[in-house]
Each structure stands twice: as C-alpha cells, then as structure tokens.
Design a protein around this motif. Sequence first.
Motif, PDB file in Angstrom:
ATOM      1  N   GLN A  35       0.848  -1.185   0.000  1.00  0.00           N
ATOM      2  CA  GLN A  35       0.000   0.000   0.000  1.00  0.00           C
ATOM      3  C   GLN A  35       0.884   1.236   0.000  1.00  0.00           C
ATOM      4  O   GLN A  35       1.967   1.222   0.576  1.00  0.00           O
ATOM      5  CB  GLN A  35      -0.890   0.050   1.243  1.00  0.00           C
ATOM      6  CG  GLN A  35      -1.996  -0.956   1.272  1.00  0.00           C
ATOM      7  CD  GLN A  35      -2.922  -0.677   2.453  1.00  0.00           C
ATOM      8  OE1 GLN A  35      -2.472  -0.346   3.539  1.00  0.00           O
ATOM      9  NE2 GLN A  35      -4.215  -0.801   2.221  1.00  0.00           N
ATOM     10  N   SER A  68       0.347   5.671   0.280  1.00  0.00           N
ATOM     11  CA  SER A  68      -0.588   6.787   0.411  1.00  0.00           C
ATOM     12  C   SER A  68      -0.552   7.601  -0.875  1.00  0.00           C
ATOM     13  O   SER A  68       0.385   7.512  -1.664  1.00  0.00           O
ATOM     14  CB  SER A  68      -0.197   7.674   1.604  1.00  0.00           C
ATOM     15  OG  SER A  68       0.997   8.375   1.319  1.00  0.00           O
ATOM     16  N   ARG A  69      -1.568   8.418  -1.057  1.00  0.00           N
ATOM     17  CA  ARG A  69      -1.608   9.281  -2.233  1.00  0.00           C
ATOM     18  C   ARG A  69      -0.402  10.228  -2.217  1.00  0.00           C
ATOM     19  O   ARG A  69       0.192  10.499  -3.244  1.00  0.00           O
ATOM     20  CB  ARG A  69      -2.913  10.071  -2.280  1.00  0.00           C
ATOM     21  CG  ARG A  69      -3.126  10.695  -3.626  1.00  0.00           C
ATOM     22  CD  ARG A  69      -4.556  11.094  -3.912  1.00  0.00           C
ATOM     23  NE  ARG A  69      -5.613  10.235  -3.467  1.00  0.00           N
ATOM     24  CZ  ARG A  69      -6.068   9.146  -4.091  1.00  0.00           C
ATOM     25  NH1 ARG A  69      -5.498   8.749  -5.209  1.00  0.00           N
ATOM     26  NH2 ARG A  69      -7.071   8.451  -3.617  1.00  0.00           N
ATOM     27  N   GLN A 128       2.578   9.546  -0.977  1.00  0.00           N
ATOM     28  CA  GLN A 128       3.739   8.758  -1.398  1.00  0.00           C
ATOM     29  C   GLN A 128       3.741   8.557  -2.911  1.00  0.00           C
ATOM     30  O   GLN A 128       4.790   8.659  -3.553  1.00  0.00           O
ATOM     31  CB  GLN A 128       3.756   7.400  -0.696  1.00  0.00           C
ATOM     32  CG  GLN A 128       4.108   7.465   0.773  1.00  0.00           C
ATOM     33  CD  GLN A 128       3.899   6.116   1.444  1.00  0.00           C
ATOM     34  OE1 GLN A 128       2.802   5.565   1.433  1.00  0.00           O
ATOM     35  NE2 GLN A 128       4.965   5.595   2.037  1.00  0.00           N
ATOM     36  N   TYR A 185      -4.091   4.632  -0.577  1.00  0.00           N
ATOM     37  CA  TYR A 185      -5.007   5.039   0.476  1.00  0.00           C
ATOM     38  C   TYR A 185      -4.821   6.524   0.758  1.00  0.00           C
ATOM     39  O   TYR A 185      -3.787   7.100   0.434  1.00  0.00           O
ATOM     40  CB  TYR A 185      -4.807   4.208   1.741  1.00  0.00           C
ATOM     41  CG  TYR A 185      -3.465   4.381   2.411  1.00  0.00           C
ATOM     42  CD1 TYR A 185      -3.273   5.343   3.397  1.00  0.00           C
ATOM     43  CD2 TYR A 185      -2.375   3.583   2.054  1.00  0.00           C
ATOM     44  CE1 TYR A 185      -2.042   5.504   4.008  1.00  0.00           C
ATOM     45  CE2 TYR A 185      -1.148   3.736   2.666  1.00  0.00           C
ATOM     46  CZ  TYR A 185      -0.988   4.703   3.646  1.00  0.00           C
ATOM     47  OH  TYR A 185       0.232   4.864   4.243  1.00  0.00           O
ATOM     48  N   GLU A 186      -5.851   7.127   1.301  1.00  0.00           N
ATOM     49  CA  GLU A 186      -5.795   8.550   1.659  1.00  0.00           C
ATOM     50  C   GLU A 186      -4.974   8.688   2.927  1.00  0.00           C
ATOM     51  O   GLU A 186      -5.080   7.879   3.827  1.00  0.00           O
ATOM     52  CB  GLU A 186      -7.196   9.110   1.885  1.00  0.00           C
ATOM     53  CG  GLU A 186      -8.035   9.182   0.636  1.00  0.00           C
ATOM     54  CD  GLU A 186      -7.507  10.137  -0.421  1.00  0.00           C
ATOM     55  OE1 GLU A 186      -6.894  11.165  -0.051  1.00  0.00           O
ATOM     56  OE2 GLU A 186      -7.706   9.859  -1.613  1.00  0.00           O
ATOM     57  N   ASN A 187      -4.171   9.742   2.988  1.00  0.00           N
ATOM     58  CA  ASN A 187      -3.394   9.958   4.206  1.00  0.00           C
ATOM     59  C   ASN A 187      -4.005  11.039   5.040  1.00  0.00           C
ATOM     60  O   ASN A 187      -4.901  11.679   4.769  1.00  0.00           O
ATOM     61  CB  ASN A 187      -1.937  10.291   3.898  1.00  0.00           C
ATOM     62  CG  ASN A 187      -1.753  11.098   2.638  1.00  0.00           C
ATOM     63  OD1 ASN A 187      -2.597  11.136   1.759  1.00  0.00           O
ATOM     64  ND2 ASN A 187      -0.622  11.717   2.524  1.00  0.00           N
TER      65      ASN A 187
END
Length: 140
Positions: free
Chosen positions: A34, A36-37, A39, A138-140
């Motif tokens: 996974q 984050s957006r 990253q 995933y959203e951070n």
Amino acid sequence: MKFLQKLCWCLLLPLSMSLSAAEVVVHAAVTEQQLSRAQLRAIFSMRQSRWPDGTVIRVFVLASDHPTHINFSRQQLQMFPYQLDTIWNRQRFSGIGSFPTQLLSEEEMQLALQQTPGAIGYLSVGTIPNTLQVITPYEN
C-alpha cells in the motif's frame, strides 16, 4: 498557453473518466503493498527515489496524452497530466531531478515492470498479469 492547456484538460476530463480505471503496479519483488496518495505523488514527481528497503525506484510512465496516463493521473494522483509535466520539466531544467522513463504502450509497460527490480508504473484494469503486484493507494 497554460490557460489553453487547462481548458483542453477540462474538456477532456469527462472523456477520461469514462475510460477504464488505471491501477498502480510494481515489480513483484517490491515489498510495499500500500502507498498513500502523498507517497504516490512523491514517487511519480521524482522526489522519492528509493523504496523503504533501499532499492532504487524506477518510474515508468506513458505519454501525457495516453488515455491510461490521463486516467492514472486523475484517479490515483488526483492531478492533471500537465501538472506532472510541469513538475518534471522544472526539476529537469533546474538540474535537481530527471524525467521518468516514458514508454509507448501498455505492453511495453508490462514488460518493463516485469524486468526491472524496483519498478513502478500503471496499467489499465484487466490488463495486469499475475507476475506483477498491484499497489493499493489510500488517503493519508
């Protein structure tokens, strides 16, 4: 000129959203599952150059006008392709960064991702071979 680019992207946005989704895909040896957006944006804007295990990240992209690139930029990065181009150009011409490797087709993308340790790119849903790993953003 920038106004014209923005206008074109605004007109193309509804078309790009009707095309198939794009998934973030990495070489099978990448241990991340996974990202984050933030990253993803750091990786695709060439600001993050290594995976957490120290492996060099090799970024592969398609041309800015390729439908899969448009979908990837909008869906996964929540950016317009011209924004990525601007970031890459600024880094390249200032001497602090480089462009990602640009490929001509999704078939080339598959091959490059399979053969390059540390590679990251994107493919249309339904075209991803089981030899590659899909990353869940995933959203951070």
